[in-house]
Design an enzyme around this catalytic site. Structure first.
Site: not given
Ligand code: DGJ
Length: 722
Positions: A454, A521
């Site tokens: 990430d 997301d």
């Protein structure tokens, strides 16, 4: 030398299967762009360009057309592909010699371009892949002079676009809504997009598609280009006085980032570009083929994409071993194949304010470490995956306390945090070594087959360590590629996902080192229909992380049926991101059935071609199949309630008009009240299938059921004759 005294030009032609390019090489100049477009015959020849162009009034006395390196010093008034100076001098470059080096005859070459006055060399590599019709371009510059050369802009590529180019489709966005299509009309005004966020970014995808009048998803001439780079970037399209356009793409260099000492060299990222006469879908197929050839899979080939369970939306930071193990057991029962432990597992990570940098297990949460969990996951027949965010550090971490100077920062200025974190200078060898050792220790001590990598903030004031104060955006990107390459070499069996607060780092360069991207997301299925369509213009479905989330969706508050969530998610690389333990027995059974369908269909979804289109009455569709469209899996998404008493049939233009197809509905729609009223055709379609003519399906269309909004109609079309 006056123009009439110059020796004649030579031509360079590169031919793909469906596209060609032609350059004209007058001596002592950069080659002229003559053509990039649909395939020309091998023998295609053109008259020397200048011989065909009469000089306009009140212009320079020497005609200066578009070259592969348009530059000030030749009397070029458009955007220059090179902006550089040497202490204020040598600001107007002009190529004085061009040497052609063939790498693969007829397919790839390097143009060595010299400016004897400004004392620099440009090396431009061009390749046209006959298999994908993708043109790859990359430019290098070497400072041959005695003083430092400050390069402010060097286009990775300058491409010609024909005068009939009318619109440019680029992608804007933000966290939770990536790949928002933005369509602009080309005109005599300059079109430009820039990104200075230090990563590929959510809000400015490095690439675009240019369309011509009459082009559609399925036919007509379109052009596309993408800068394979995970940092700052810039692209512009400019109208030229001969009616065509020039398209430049390259890295946006922060002041000083292109400073080259004598003998030093700067290499741009690659541009991948293609054109197609088969509209947006044909162009997408070219990019997909190219990316598939570049992906570097463990073992050399892609394994069937395993179904994920990701713990993020199930637990967020509240990881408790018994719960996590129970979720793993429940996940295995519904058919999950890879269990990924997301954020929250490492030292001090109870929320997003602390812990980044301390890459060892939080023994407060996992007293026996992660080994018991990983063994449990493996015993259930699943692979174990782990989330990391190596390039970041929280000020509240042991790492920052020990090495505050490892963060990118400007001496004397306040640290600017984002999500409470700072960016590590991973070009600093001790920082890179620290990360390599910590990640290697995890990969050695645990059976980790997969890392979710990430990167959750933009870069700003990204100056290199030690208070030197020079900008570090570019070296940071190169350093992450180097770290990924080093890890992959040491642990070749591990797959890696590129995530950046969702889809903030999706590009062809990151995908040289990674195997999956987290698209967004936002896992609301309706939002995802849109996001995934934009993504699909450049990237193939098998690398797109696409999960079934909860209802209501955490990021939008909207609720959708499991069938809709599952159908949207299975058109990528399927995962589940919810607490399976909280589902009723019936829902678990249904989830298991959807996972079973994905497993049965994934080979088809993840290979071959994807066609996308829009029907009337809020229908959006995508089809997966072999390029000849002999066997098609069709997903038709209804994104809004019907506004028609009778929804028009859906035309499927990729079908062969001479063929007949067996059309079979694969999943009943009445299970969750989706089907509003029955009709005999659909009963037959579901029960036994219906044989239909390709010409009818392409021209008139496939009848559509009367269904509620946010539903999916799934059909297989199989060629039965001839
Ligand atoms: C951002 C990612 O996109 C999410 O999926 C999740 O991994 C969080 N980071 C964790 O902090």
């Amino acid at each position: 030398m006056p123009a009439h005294a110059r020796p004649p030009a030579t031509f360079i032609a590169l031919h793909g299967t469906h596209s060609s390019l032609l350059l004209e090489c007058p001596p002592h100049e950069a080659p002229l762009w003559r053509y990039w477009g649909p395939r020309l015959p091998d023998s295609a020849a053109a008259p020397a360009l200048r011989a065909t162009r009469a000089l306009p009034s009140f212009m320079l006395d020497f005609d200066q057309p578009l070259t592969v390196l348009p530059s000030f010093g030749v009397g070029w008034f458009g955007q220059s592909a090179l902006l550089a100076h040497r202490n204020g001098q040598d600001f107007a470059q002009a190529i004085t010699a061009c040497e052609i080096e063939w790498l693969t005859p007829g397919q790839s070459l390097v143009l060595h371009l010299n400016d004897a006055v400004a004392q620099l060399r440009i090396d431009l590599r061009l390749s046209l892949d006959p298999a994908s019709d993708v043109l790859t371009l990359q430019t290098g510059i070497t400072n041959l002079g005695a003083g430092a050369l400050d390069v402010q802009w060097l286009a990775a590529a300058t491409l010609p676009l024909p005068g009939q180019a009318t619109q440019v489709r680029s992608y804007a966005g933000q966290h939770n809504h990536e790949f928002m299509l933005q369509t602009d009309t080309l005109s005599r005004s300059l079109w430009r997009r820039e990104n200075r966020r230090g990563r590929t970014s959510h809000d400015c995808f490095p690439g675009a598609v240019v369309t011509t009048p009459g082009s559609t998803e399925h036919s007509g001439l379109v052009f596309g280009a993408h800068l394979a780079w995970s940092g700052n970037h810039q692209q512009s399209i400019e109208w030229l006085h001969d009616g065509q356009y020039q398209w430049q793409l390259g890295e946006w260099l922060a002041p000083g980032e292109g400073l080259l000492q004598p003998g030093e060299h700067l290499l741009t990222p690659e541009v991948v570009a293609s054109c197609s006469m088969q509209g947006l879908n044909g162009l997408a197929a070219n990019f997909h083929r190219e990316l598939r050839a570049r992906l570097n899979w463990p073992g050399g080939t892609m394994r069937p994409r395993p179904v994920h369970l990701n713990t993020w939306e199930a637990f967020y930071f509240d990881l408790e071993p018994t719960d996590v193990m129970a979720l793993a057991s429940a996940a295995a029962e519904v058919g999950i194949e890879r269990f990924v432990l997301d954020d929250g597992w490492f030292q001090g990570r109870h929320n997003d304010r602390a812990g980044l940098g301390d890459w060892w297990t939080d023994t407060g949460k996992f007293p026996d470490g992660l080994a018991p969990l990983a063994s449990h996951v493996n015993a259930l027949g699943m692979e174990f995956g782990l989330w990391v965010e190596p390039e970041m550090v929280n000020p509240d971490s042991d790492l920052f306390r020990a090495h505050p100077d490892w963060a990118l920062q400007i001496a004397g200025r306040a640290l600017i945090t984002g999500r409470h974190q700072l960016v590590l200078n991973i070009a600093h060898p001790p920082a890179a070594d620290y990360l390599f050792e910590k990640l290697s220790a995890l990969l050695h001590s645990l059976p980790i087959r997969y890392l979710k990598w990430d990167h959750n903030r933009d870069l700003t004031t990204a100056a290199l360590a030690g208070g030197v104060g020079t900008a570090g955006y570019r070296v940071q990107v190169l350093a992450v590629y180097a770290l990924l390459a080093r890890l992959r070499e040491a642990h070749p069996g591990v797959e890696i996902e590129s995530c950046s607060g969702g889809g903030g780092r999706i590009d062809f360069a990151m995908l040289r080192h990674t195997h999956r991207v987290w698209g967004s997301d936002c896992i609301d299925a309706l939002s995802r229909v849109d996001i995934q369509r934009g993504f699909g213009q450049f990237f193939p479905p098998e690398i797109l992380g696409s999960h079934i989330g909860t209802a209501p969706a955490h990021t939008t508050g909207r609720s959708q049926s499991l069938a809709f969530r599952a159908a949207v998610a299975m058109t990528g690389h399927l995962g589940v991101e919810l607490d399976v333990r909280l589902l009723s027995a019936t829902m678990r059974e249904q989830l298991g059935a959807w996972i079973g369908r994905y497993k049965a269909w994934r080979e088809q979804i993840h290979h071959g071609q994807v066609w996308r289109g829009e029907g009337a009455d809020s229908l959006v569709w995508q089809a997966h199949g072999d390029p000849e469209a002999n066997n098609i899996l069709l997903f038709v998404f209804r994104t809004a309630p019907s506004s028609h008493r009778y929804t028009p049939p859906l035309q499927l233009p990729m079908l062969d008009a001479r063929a007949r197809y067996r059309v079979q509905q694969l999943v009943a729609m009445d299970g969750d009240g989706a089907l509003q009223s029955p009709a005999p055709f659909f009963s037959e379609l579901l029960a036994s299938g219906v044989d239909m003519d390709g010409a009818w399906l392409a021209q008139t269309g496939l009848p559509m059921p009367r269904a509620t909004a946010e539903t999916c109609f799934i059909v297989r079309l199989q060629r039965i004759e001839p």
